[in-house]
Design a protein around this motif. Structure first.
Motif, PDB file in Angstrom:
ATOM      1  N   GLN A 236      14.919   1.816  -1.018  1.00  0.00           N
ATOM      2  CA  GLN A 236      15.191   2.245   0.346  1.00  0.00           C
ATOM      3  C   GLN A 236      14.803   1.190   1.383  1.00  0.00           C
ATOM      4  O   GLN A 236      14.983   1.413   2.583  1.00  0.00           O
ATOM      5  N   ARG A 237      14.283   0.078   0.915  1.00  0.00           N
ATOM      6  CA  ARG A 237      13.846  -0.979   1.837  1.00  0.00           C
ATOM      7  C   ARG A 237      14.566  -2.294   1.526  1.00  0.00           C
ATOM      8  O   ARG A 237      13.967  -3.321   1.267  1.00  0.00           O
ATOM      9  N   ARG A 238      15.881  -2.187   1.575  1.00  0.00           N
ATOM     10  CA  ARG A 238      16.709  -3.329   1.205  1.00  0.00           C
ATOM     11  C   ARG A 238      16.538  -4.500   2.165  1.00  0.00           C
ATOM     12  O   ARG A 238      16.644  -5.662   1.760  1.00  0.00           O
ATOM     13  N   ALA A 239      16.294  -4.220   3.430  1.00  0.00           N
ATOM     14  CA  ALA A 239      16.119  -5.312   4.397  1.00  0.00           C
ATOM     15  C   ALA A 239      14.913  -6.159   4.029  1.00  0.00           C
ATOM     16  O   ALA A 239      14.956  -7.395   4.110  1.00  0.00           O
TER      17      ALA A 239
ATOM     18  N   GLY B 262       0.820  -1.206   0.000  1.00  0.00           N
ATOM     19  CA  GLY B 262       0.000   0.000   0.000  1.00  0.00           C
ATOM     20  C   GLY B 262       0.853   1.254   0.000  1.00  0.00           C
ATOM     21  O   GLY B 262       0.574   2.223  -0.719  1.00  0.00           O
ATOM     22  N   ARG B 263       1.907   1.233   0.799  1.00  0.00           N
ATOM     23  CA  ARG B 263       2.827   2.372   0.828  1.00  0.00           C
ATOM     24  C   ARG B 263       3.541   2.525  -0.513  1.00  0.00           C
ATOM     25  O   ARG B 263       3.741   3.650  -0.989  1.00  0.00           O
ATOM     26  N   ALA B 264       3.917   1.407  -1.113  1.00  0.00           N
ATOM     27  CA  ALA B 264       4.585   1.468  -2.416  1.00  0.00           C
ATOM     28  C   ALA B 264       3.657   2.064  -3.470  1.00  0.00           C
ATOM     29  O   ALA B 264       4.086   2.862  -4.312  1.00  0.00           O
ATOM     30  N   ASP B 265       2.386   1.692  -3.425  1.00  0.00           N
ATOM     31  CA  ASP B 265       1.421   2.212  -4.398  1.00  0.00           C
ATOM     32  C   ASP B 265       1.231   3.717  -4.261  1.00  0.00           C
ATOM     33  O   ASP B 265       0.947   4.411  -5.246  1.00  0.00           O
ATOM     34  N   ARG B 266       1.376   4.222  -3.037  1.00  0.00           N
ATOM     35  CA  ARG B 266       1.181   5.659  -2.810  1.00  0.00           C
ATOM     36  C   ARG B 266       2.464   6.480  -3.001  1.00  0.00           C
ATOM     37  O   ARG B 266       2.419   7.712  -2.993  1.00  0.00           O
ATOM     38  N   ALA B 267       3.579   5.792  -3.150  1.00  0.00           N
ATOM     39  CA  ALA B 267       4.862   6.493  -3.291  1.00  0.00           C
ATOM     40  C   ALA B 267       4.955   7.196  -4.644  1.00  0.00           C
ATOM     41  O   ALA B 267       4.436   6.708  -5.658  1.00  0.00           O
TER      42      ALA B 267
ATOM     43  N   ASP C 254       7.679   7.558  -6.295  1.00  0.00           N
ATOM     44  CA  ASP C 254       8.639   6.779  -7.085  1.00  0.00           C
ATOM     45  C   ASP C 254       8.716   5.385  -6.474  1.00  0.00           C
ATOM     46  O   ASP C 254       9.383   5.162  -5.472  1.00  0.00           O
ATOM     47  N   ARG C 255       8.005   4.424  -7.085  1.00  0.00           N
ATOM     48  CA  ARG C 255       7.969   3.059  -6.537  1.00  0.00           C
ATOM     49  C   ARG C 255       9.348   2.427  -6.510  1.00  0.00           C
ATOM     50  O   ARG C 255       9.701   1.730  -5.560  1.00  0.00           O
ATOM     51  N   GLU C 256      10.134   2.650  -7.545  1.00  0.00           N
ATOM     52  CA  GLU C 256      11.468   2.043  -7.607  1.00  0.00           C
ATOM     53  C   GLU C 256      12.343   2.550  -6.465  1.00  0.00           C
ATOM     54  O   GLU C 256      13.059   1.776  -5.824  1.00  0.00           O
TER      55      GLU C 256
END
Length: 204
Positions: free
Chosen positions: A154-157, A140-145, A147-149
């Protein structure tokens, strides 16, 4: 609180677990929301797909983050055992053991944990439910970002764990209720495709 959980609370063990969860979750946040909300969401989703699960499993799901939230691990274990039973505590500990794998997903540790998930009744379903709620938040956060890439970069973990999450999905097939597995896969397919997966990367 959904209908499943409202009914489950008629069991004294589940009601006790919810009371303990309220105490230990207070002041903590998981996935951008109060920790208690996360516990309730996971338990409600699990119960929707696995309504026949025994009370100690439902209680354990309400308390599955207690080892990270309760201030005194020994007192926590004693209180859960006293109010919810030894089976609930053992289930919490088995589910929480995954954290060591998430911190260091080495092949041997992953293999051992996957065996545990299939060797304990309802444990795989519980793990899948927990991840579905986490995936909903993250995608959901990715969809609202904007820049999805960049969001995923920024979430390598999290991205580092995608091969493991796909292994859970493979394991769930044929073992976990099909609608639950399908939901898990749908959300996982909205995440980046793992660059290295130990076999051909799954197509999205």
């Amino acid at each position: 609180m959904n209908g499943y959980l409202a009914q489950a609370r008629q069991d004294a063990m589940v009601e006790a677990a919810l009371a303990l969860a309220r105490t230990w979750c207070q002041g903590h946040v998981i996935d951008g929301a109060p920790a208690l909300s996360h516990a309730v969401k996971v338990t409600a989703l699990f119960g929707t797909h696995c309504p026949a699960a025994p009370a100690h499993v439902v209680a354990a799901l309400l308390l599955h983050d207690a080892p990270d939230l309760a201030p005194d691990p020994s007192a926590m274990a004693e209180e859960i055992t006293r109010r919810c039973g030894a089976e609930a505590l053992a289930f919490i500990q088995a589910l929480h053991a995954e954290h060591a794998v998430l911190d260091n997903p080495e092949p041997a540790a992953v293999t051992a944990h996957l065996a545990t998930l299939t060797g304990t009744s309802w444990l795989l379903e519980a793990a899948v439910a927990d991840k579905i709620i986490a995936f909903r938040y993250m995608t959901g956060r990715a969809d609202r970002a904007e820049d999805r890439e960049e969001f995923w970069a920024q979430r390598r973990a999290f991205v580092r764990l995608l091969p493991y999450f796909h292994q859970i999905g493979d394991l769930a097939a044929g073992r976990v209720p099909e609608p639950m597995t399908r939901l898990y896969r749908t959300l996982l397919d909205r995440c980046p495709t793992p660059a290295v997966y130990g076999r051909s990367a799954p197509k999205t």
